[in-house]
Design a protein around this motif. Sequence first.
Motif, PDB file in Angstrom:
ATOM      1  N   MET A 152       7.451   9.768 -31.315  1.00 53.59           N
ATOM      2  CA  MET A 152       6.721   8.978 -30.224  1.00 53.59           C
ATOM      3  C   MET A 152       7.194   8.128 -29.807  1.00 53.59           C
ATOM      4  O   MET A 152       7.439   6.987 -28.799  1.00 53.59           O
ATOM      5  CB  MET A 152       5.411   8.819 -30.728  1.00 53.59           C
ATOM      6  N   GLY A 153       8.308   7.615 -30.587  1.00 55.96           N
ATOM      7  CA  GLY A 153       9.355   6.715 -30.246  1.00 55.96           C
ATOM      8  C   GLY A 153       8.694   5.486 -30.584  1.00 55.96           C
ATOM      9  O   GLY A 153       8.709   4.183 -29.435  1.00 55.96           O
ATOM     10  N   ILE A 154       7.041   5.263 -31.056  1.00 56.39           N
ATOM     11  CA  ILE A 154       6.766   3.719 -31.069  1.00 56.39           C
ATOM     12  C   ILE A 154       7.068   3.399 -33.027  1.00 56.39           C
ATOM     13  O   ILE A 154       7.499   3.904 -33.077  1.00 56.39           O
ATOM     14  CB  ILE A 154       5.063   4.220 -31.165  1.00 56.39           C
ATOM     15  N   GLY A 155       7.600   1.722 -31.548  1.00 57.12           N
ATOM     16  CA  GLY A 155       8.046   1.332 -33.134  1.00 57.12           C
ATOM     17  C   GLY A 155       7.025   1.160 -34.718  1.00 57.12           C
ATOM     18  O   GLY A 155       5.574   0.959 -34.030  1.00 57.12           O
ATOM     19  N   VAL A 204      -5.219  15.413 -36.073  1.00 56.81           N
ATOM     20  CA  VAL A 204      -3.924  14.942 -35.570  1.00 56.81           C
ATOM     21  C   VAL A 204      -4.233  14.202 -34.106  1.00 56.81           C
ATOM     22  O   VAL A 204      -3.279  13.581 -33.979  1.00 56.81           O
ATOM     23  CB  VAL A 204      -2.782  15.960 -35.822  1.00 56.81           C
ATOM     24  N   GLU A 205      -4.370  15.487 -33.323  1.00 56.13           N
ATOM     25  CA  GLU A 205      -4.526  14.457 -31.625  1.00 56.13           C
ATOM     26  C   GLU A 205      -5.128  13.126 -31.584  1.00 56.13           C
ATOM     27  O   GLU A 205      -4.760  12.431 -31.362  1.00 56.13           O
ATOM     28  CB  GLU A 205      -4.618  14.835 -31.446  1.00 56.13           C
ATOM     29  N   GLN A 206      -6.518  13.113 -32.815  1.00 58.41           N
ATOM     30  CA  GLN A 206      -6.992  11.570 -32.769  1.00 58.41           C
ATOM     31  C   GLN A 206      -5.677  10.468 -33.473  1.00 58.41           C
ATOM     32  O   GLN A 206      -5.840   9.062 -32.491  1.00 58.41           O
ATOM     33  CB  GLN A 206      -8.331  11.310 -33.608  1.00 58.41           C
ATOM     34  N   LEU A 207      -5.408  10.696 -34.265  1.00 63.34           N
ATOM     35  CA  LEU A 207      -4.133  10.347 -34.819  1.00 63.34           C
ATOM     36  C   LEU A 207      -3.111   9.560 -33.583  1.00 63.34           C
ATOM     37  O   LEU A 207      -2.644   8.071 -34.057  1.00 63.34           O
ATOM     38  CB  LEU A 207      -3.701  10.402 -36.542  1.00 63.34           C
ATOM     39  N   CYS A 208      -3.044  10.926 -32.609  1.00 59.49           N
ATOM     40  CA  CYS A 208      -1.143   9.902 -32.025  1.00 59.49           C
ATOM     41  C   CYS A 208      -2.144   8.971 -30.611  1.00 59.49           C
ATOM     42  O   CYS A 208      -1.535   8.598 -30.119  1.00 59.49           O
ATOM     43  CB  CYS A 208      -1.254  11.784 -32.063  1.00 59.49           C
ATOM     44  N   THR A 209      -3.442   9.699 -31.188  1.00 65.01           N
ATOM     45  CA  THR A 209      -4.349   9.189 -29.922  1.00 65.01           C
ATOM     46  C   THR A 209      -4.522   7.646 -29.754  1.00 65.01           C
ATOM     47  O   THR A 209      -3.790   6.919 -29.244  1.00 65.01           O
ATOM     48  CB  THR A 209      -5.743   9.345 -29.188  1.00 65.01           C
ATOM     49  N   LYS A 210      -4.247   7.283 -31.248  1.00 68.31           N
ATOM     50  CA  LYS A 210      -4.520   5.852 -31.732  1.00 68.31           C
ATOM     51  C   LYS A 210      -2.673   5.156 -31.802  1.00 68.31           C
ATOM     52  O   LYS A 210      -2.822   4.050 -31.578  1.00 68.31           O
ATOM     53  CB  LYS A 210      -5.050   6.237 -33.136  1.00 68.31           C
ATOM     54  N   LEU A 211      -2.291   6.532 -32.203  1.00 68.06           N
ATOM     55  CA  LEU A 211      -0.719   5.728 -32.024  1.00 68.06           C
ATOM     56  C   LEU A 211      -0.713   4.926 -31.013  1.00 68.06           C
ATOM     57  O   LEU A 211       0.288   4.357 -30.644  1.00 68.06           O
ATOM     58  CB  LEU A 211      -0.113   6.381 -32.501  1.00 68.06           C
ATOM     59  N   GLU A 212      -0.511   6.206 -29.154  1.00 63.73           N
ATOM     60  CA  GLU A 212      -0.340   6.149 -28.245  1.00 63.73           C
ATOM     61  C   GLU A 212      -0.687   4.559 -27.943  1.00 63.73           C
ATOM     62  O   GLU A 212      -0.417   3.871 -26.949  1.00 63.73           O
ATOM     63  CB  GLU A 212      -1.215   7.224 -27.195  1.00 63.73           C
ATOM     64  N   ALA A 213      -2.121   4.502 -28.531  1.00 59.34           N
ATOM     65  CA  ALA A 213      -2.343   3.049 -28.203  1.00 59.34           C
ATOM     66  C   ALA A 213      -1.547   2.020 -28.100  1.00 59.34           C
ATOM     67  O   ALA A 213      -1.966   0.719 -27.756  1.00 59.34           O
ATOM     68  CB  ALA A 213      -3.917   3.319 -28.757  1.00 59.34           C
TER      69      ALA A 213
END
Length: 526
Positions: free
Chosen positions: A378-381, A138-147
């Motif tokens: 995360m507020g990512i579109g 999950v952390e990896q997925l979120c890191t990808k999203l954060e990018a």
Amino acid sequence: MECDDVTGGLEFDVESDDDDAINVQESDVLGDISDFWDDLAETSDDQRANPHTKQGSVTEGPNAENGLSRIALDDNKAGMDGLDKQKINDIIFSVSKGSRFYENEARKDEMARKRTERAVQELGRLKSLDLTTERSIVEQLCTKLEAQRDLSKVIVHVDMDAFYCAVEERDDPSLKGKAFAVGGTAMLTTASYAARAFGVRAAMPGYIALRLCPELKFVRPDHRKYSAASEEVRKVFQRYDPNFRPMSLDEAYLDLTPYLSMHPEDTPITVVSRMREEILSETGLTASAGIAANSLLAKVCSDRNKPNGQYFLPFDRESILEFVQALPVRKPPGIGKVTEQFLHALGIRTCKEIWDNRVYLYKLCSAASFDYFMRVVMGIGSSHEDRFGSGPDRKSISHETTFYPTSDATAMRATIRRLSHSLSVEMAEEKIKGNTVTIKLKRSDFRVFQKSKKLMRYLKMEDDIVAVALELLNDELQVNPGIELRLMGVRMSGLASSEVDKNVGIAKVSESSEYLGLIPKHLFSI
DNA sequence: GGCCGAAGGACCC
DNA sequence: CACCAGGGTCCTTCGGTA
């Protein structure tokens, strides 16, 4: 089967044949679940759900927690706070109770409830497991999203206030401040703000609205007027973003980035204020707007200071996270009543709690749902949604109609012909053809059935559409003679442009259908 | 296993 | 008096299958 390995974890949810696995659960699970709830909900659910509930009042009607939430007032939208929700729901419930519509909603509700229950049980099981591997995934997925976070754009969502009502009010000042609605006794499309104070709102049947607000006035919808007004509004949008994306007659997304870079003296706030003033002075209608780094956030923001207001969400990560995580789960677009109930059952009420429980949701939800949840909190579109310019082509076109329930097969076939006719007319106007015909049938008990057929050729002519649609209907009538319907629809999908290429002199113009050049896939392999 | 077609829902305006 | 729309999009499941 169980949610087995980690990659399979994304698979999906808590579906049916998991029953065996679930039955294994013993009472200790209940303990786990209670702990979980205690952790998340310091306040009791009833208090949170119904602040207006009076002690001792009978709660046989639906409320946010006892199921049948789809019948209850949807007070998600702005302008609906401070209502006596319990009283309103009691009225809605008493009017709806026993109707075939109600029974069908109850049926759907029950199915959703079972699904949710399985998830709750599964959650209990998950709580006792070691999820460190999942956690790191999950952390990896979120890191990808954060990018993917993009703070470089200024997106604004503009939403006209009670649009149809506002147009009617403008054209007939005697309506000003009155409780009225656009629509009929069967269905309302918009409610004036005065009417909303009674709990009346769009998508509510008029006769129920009348119970909530006896003095409610009905105004017949006049789509030509609304389209014309919409055109005026769009002229204003045009000046700020020629690539603006209209979502309906009354709302649109704009990307103000180019405009702002050409007008360095402006700020997003001043530009949007001015745009709203221009809309008002040129159309006599008020608009609300949300300004944020992406369309998902802008959408939530536009609701914030409605009506006739705007909200600016600063473009830094911290502000965005603070904003979004405070939201109730129902606020973001895409999370509706069913998903809200699902999350509530898991003890999740705010977006922050979605975030806190992301490892469990990862195990409990499909990949698509989980991805969406994470983007939201995360507020990512959603990835490409803010690339305006070339609007996506439409995927289908359909016509449908509701009528007094009938089992008259001749009348049904006539309706199919009529719908197919108007569909073909519109397809001609749009210069499109399609290869898949779907008929939609709603029985008098409100259950909906669809039958579709994909063809090897494209259709656009009325007779061809009629033939396929009738074939589908006749199949159904064969299996189910005497079926009583209240609605029929015809839809065409698998669309393509029907414009004839003049350079290709092949005489396909006169033909009613064209062959689709299907080539077996293996011929393409190298 | 993945893709496709078909069917059913959730959601949005 | 009247008794829950109509036009879309996308996701999920399931069975067939090359």
